[in-house]
Design a protein around this motif. Structure first.
Motif, PDB file in Angstrom:
ATOM      1  N   GLU A   1      -5.699  22.977   9.074  1.00 44.22           N
ATOM      2  CA  GLU A   1      -6.363  23.077   7.763  1.00 44.22           C
ATOM      3  C   GLU A   1      -5.374  22.745   6.647  1.00 44.22           C
ATOM      4  OE1 GLU A   1      -6.734  25.219  10.181  1.00 44.22           O
ATOM      5  OE2 GLU A   1      -8.908  25.133  10.567  1.00 44.22           O
ATOM      6  N   ILE A   2      -4.152  23.259   6.787  1.00 47.67           N
ATOM      7  CA  ILE A   2      -3.125  23.011   5.764  1.00 47.67           C
ATOM      8  C   ILE A   2      -2.792  21.518   5.735  1.00 47.67           C
ATOM      9  CG2 ILE A   2      -0.710  23.458   5.127  1.00 47.67           C
ATOM     10  CD1 ILE A   2      -0.862  26.106   6.584  1.00 47.67           C
ATOM     11  N   THR A   3      -2.607  20.950   6.923  1.00 43.27           N
ATOM     12  CA  THR A   3      -2.160  19.556   7.016  1.00 43.27           C
ATOM     13  C   THR A   3      -3.228  18.589   6.513  1.00 43.27           C
ATOM     14  OG1 THR A   3      -0.895  20.196   8.971  1.00 43.27           O
ATOM     15  CG2 THR A   3      -1.207  17.844   8.614  1.00 43.27           C
ATOM     16  N   THR A   4      -4.468  18.785   6.962  1.00 44.48           N
ATOM     17  CA  THR A   4      -5.511  17.832   6.559  1.00 44.48           C
ATOM     18  C   THR A   4      -5.751  17.898   5.045  1.00 44.48           C
ATOM     19  OG1 THR A   4      -7.129  19.448   7.296  1.00 44.48           O
ATOM     20  CG2 THR A   4      -6.773  17.606   8.730  1.00 44.48           C
ATOM     21  N   ALA A   5      -5.740  19.121   4.491  1.00 45.79           N
ATOM     22  CA  ALA A   5      -5.958  19.237   3.040  1.00 45.79           C
ATOM     23  C   ALA A   5      -4.852  18.499   2.287  1.00 45.79           C
ATOM     24  CB  ALA A   5      -5.998  20.708   2.632  1.00 45.79           C
ATOM     25  N   MET A   6      -3.604  18.688   2.735  1.00 42.09           N
ATOM     26  CA  MET A   6      -2.459  18.077   2.041  1.00 42.09           C
ATOM     27  C   MET A   6      -2.517  16.542   2.104  1.00 42.09           C
ATOM     28  SD  MET A   6       1.568  18.462   2.981  1.00 42.09           S
ATOM     29  CE  MET A   6       1.429  17.499   4.477  1.00 42.09           C
ATOM     30  N   VAL A   7      -2.870  15.996   3.268  1.00 45.91           N
ATOM     31  CA  VAL A   7      -2.860  14.534   3.416  1.00 45.91           C
ATOM     32  C   VAL A   7      -4.111  13.900   2.800  1.00 45.91           C
ATOM     33  CG1 VAL A   7      -2.853  12.615   5.069  1.00 45.91           C
ATOM     34  CG2 VAL A   7      -1.415  14.627   5.496  1.00 45.91           C
TER      35      VAL A   7
ATOM     36  N   LEU B   1      -0.910   3.629   4.147  1.00 44.95           N
ATOM     37  CA  LEU B   1      -0.351   3.595   5.496  1.00 44.95           C
ATOM     38  C   LEU B   1      -0.004   5.038   5.837  1.00 44.95           C
ATOM     39  CD1 LEU B   1       0.745   2.330   8.044  1.00 44.95           C
ATOM     40  CD2 LEU B   1       2.791   1.711   6.827  1.00 44.95           C
ATOM     41  N   LEU B   2      -0.761   5.613   6.757  1.00 46.73           N
ATOM     42  CA  LEU B   2      -0.521   6.997   7.166  1.00 46.73           C
ATOM     43  C   LEU B   2       0.516   7.011   8.273  1.00 46.73           C
ATOM     44  CD1 LEU B   2      -4.107   8.517   7.343  1.00 46.73           C
ATOM     45  CD2 LEU B   2      -2.335   8.942   5.629  1.00 46.73           C
TER      46      LEU B   2
ATOM     47  N   VAL C   1       0.865  -1.193   0.000  1.00 43.21           N
ATOM     48  CA  VAL C   1       0.000   0.000   0.000  1.00 43.21           C
ATOM     49  C   VAL C   1       0.899   1.240   0.000  1.00 43.21           C
ATOM     50  CG1 VAL C   1      -1.919  -1.121   1.213  1.00 43.21           C
ATOM     51  CG2 VAL C   1      -0.165   0.063   2.545  1.00 43.21           C
ATOM     52  N   PRO C   2       0.389   2.386  -0.486  1.00 42.75           N
ATOM     53  CA  PRO C   2       1.218   3.599  -0.499  1.00 42.75           C
ATOM     54  C   PRO C   2       1.548   4.076   0.915  1.00 42.75           C
ATOM     55  CG  PRO C   2      -0.745   3.879  -1.880  1.00 42.75           C
ATOM     56  CD  PRO C   2      -0.928   2.602  -1.113  1.00 42.75           C
ATOM     57  N   HIS C   3       2.792   4.556   1.073  1.00 44.02           N
ATOM     58  CA  HIS C   3       3.258   5.112   2.352  1.00 44.02           C
ATOM     59  C   HIS C   3       3.058   6.625   2.284  1.00 44.02           C
ATOM     60  CE1 HIS C   3       7.050   5.888   5.076  1.00 44.02           C
ATOM     61  NE2 HIS C   3       5.933   6.199   5.683  1.00 44.02           N
ATOM     62  N   ILE C   4       2.155   7.145   3.106  1.00 44.19           N
ATOM     63  CA  ILE C   4       1.885   8.589   3.093  1.00 44.19           C
ATOM     64  C   ILE C   4       2.402   9.161   4.413  1.00 44.19           C
ATOM     65  CG2 ILE C   4       0.120  10.381   2.794  1.00 44.19           C
ATOM     66  CD1 ILE C   4      -0.258   8.500   0.535  1.00 44.19           C
ATOM     67  N   ALA C   5       3.566   9.808   4.378  1.00 45.82           N
ATOM     68  CA  ALA C   5       4.178  10.363   5.589  1.00 45.82           C
ATOM     69  C   ALA C   5       4.024  11.881   5.549  1.00 45.82           C
ATOM     70  CB  ALA C   5       5.642   9.972   5.675  1.00 45.82           C
TER      71      ALA C   5
END
Ligand code: AMP
Length: 230
Positions: free
Chosen positions: A72-78, A92-93, A36-40
Motif C-alpha cells: 500500500e505504501i509503495t503503490t501510493a508513493m509510485v 520509465l519505472l 521521459v521521467p525516470h521513476i525509481a
C-alpha cells in the motif's frame, strides 16, 4: 545519446530485473534517449529515508533487511507520480512493480489512462549478481557508483567525481543480498508471466559492457542505433 521525434518512441516503460542486474544504469541511459521521467522506487524510498520523513522511517527497516516495503505504501508513493494526466509525459519505472499486487494496481491505473508500451527484463545469473553487489560502493554525497574490482575509484574510499566518502549500501551486505535475490525469485519473477501473456515483455541479457547491454535493449524494442547512437 541522440533523440528522435517524440511520438515515434515508446513513452511508458517498466524496467525489471534482479538486484544488481544494472536496472538503474540502463534506466538512466534510456530516459535520456526517450526523454521521459525516470521513476525509481528504491531512489524514492532512499530520498524519504535521508530526509527522515515518516514514510522513510517506516520503509528503512524493510530496506535495510532486503525486504519489500508493504504494497500500500509503495503503490501510493509510485502511482501518484505517474497517474493520469501525468502519464501523458511518459515514464520509465525502475524497480516497480515487484509483485502481482503492484502489477495489478498499475494495470488498474493504466486502464484509466494510457497503456504501458514495454516491460524490459534484464537477466543476470545469481552468482554474478552476488559478485556485483558485494563489491559495490556508493558515494554518500553524489550517489556515484563504483565497484572495488571492476570500476574502482582512483583513490580508495574517495569519489572521483566529488571527493565524497564511498560507502557500502546497508542492503548490499551479503546477508541482505541473499534475501533480496530470494525475494526477487519468489515474488517478482512469478509476476513476469503476467507481462509475458500481455505480449509486452522483452528480455535482454544483462552480461557484458554497459554500452553492449544498452544496445541490446534498444534492439529488443526495435529501435535502431540512430536512436541511441553517439
Ligand atoms: P532498489 O534500489 O530498487 O534495489 O530498492 C531498494 C529497496 O527499496 C528494496 O530492497 C525494497 O526494500 C525497497 N523497494 C524498492 N522498490 C520497491 C517495490 N516496488 N516494492 C517494495 N519495496 C521496494
Amino acid at each position: 545519446m541522440g533523440r528522435r521525434e517524440a511520438g515515434s518512441l515508446p513513452q511508458r516503460l517498466i524496467i525489471l530485473g534482479p538486484p544488481g542486474a544494472g536496472k538503474g544504469t540502463q534506466a538512466k541511459k534510456l530516459t535520456e534517449v526517450l526523454d521521459v521521467p525516470h521513476i525509481a522506487s528504491g531512489d524514492l524510498f532512499r530520498h524519504h529515508r535521508s530526509k527522515g520523513t515518516p514514510l522513510g522511517i517506516k520503509a528503512s527497516e524493510y530496506m535495510n533487511n532486503g525486504l519489500l516495503v508493504p504494497d500500500e505504501i509503495t503503490t501510493a508513493m509510485v502511482l501518484e507520480r505517474i497517474q493520469p494526466p501525468l502519464d501523458m509525459q511518459g515514464y520509465l519505472l525502475d524497480g516497480f512493480p515487484r509483485n502481482m499486487f503492484q502489477a495489478q494496481a498499475l494495470d488498474d491505473m493504466a486502464a484509466r489512462g494510457r497503456p504501458v508500451d514495454y516491460v524490459i527484463l534484464i537477466s543476470v545469473p545469481d552468482d554474478e549478481l552476488v559478485a556485483r553487489l558485494s563489491g559495490r560502493h556508493i558515494c554518500g554525497a553524489c550517489q556515484a557508483s563504483y565497484h572495488i574490482k571492476t570500476a574502482p575509484p582512483s583513490t580508495p574510499g574517495r569519489c572521483d567525481r566529488c571527493g565524497g566518502d564511498l560507502l557500502q549500501r546497508e542492503d548490499d551486505r551479503p546477508e541482505a543480498v541473499r534475501v533480496r535475490i530470494r525475494v526477487y525469485n519468489e515474488e517478482t519473477h512469478p509476476m513476469l508471466d503476467h507481462y509475458a501473456r500481455s505480449g509486452k515483455l522483452v528480455e535482454v541479457d544483462g552480461l557484458g559492457r554497459i554500452d553492449e547491454v544498452a544496445e541490446r535493449l534498444l534492439k529488443a524494442m526495435h529501435l535502431g542505433p540512430s536512436v541511441g547512437g553517439p
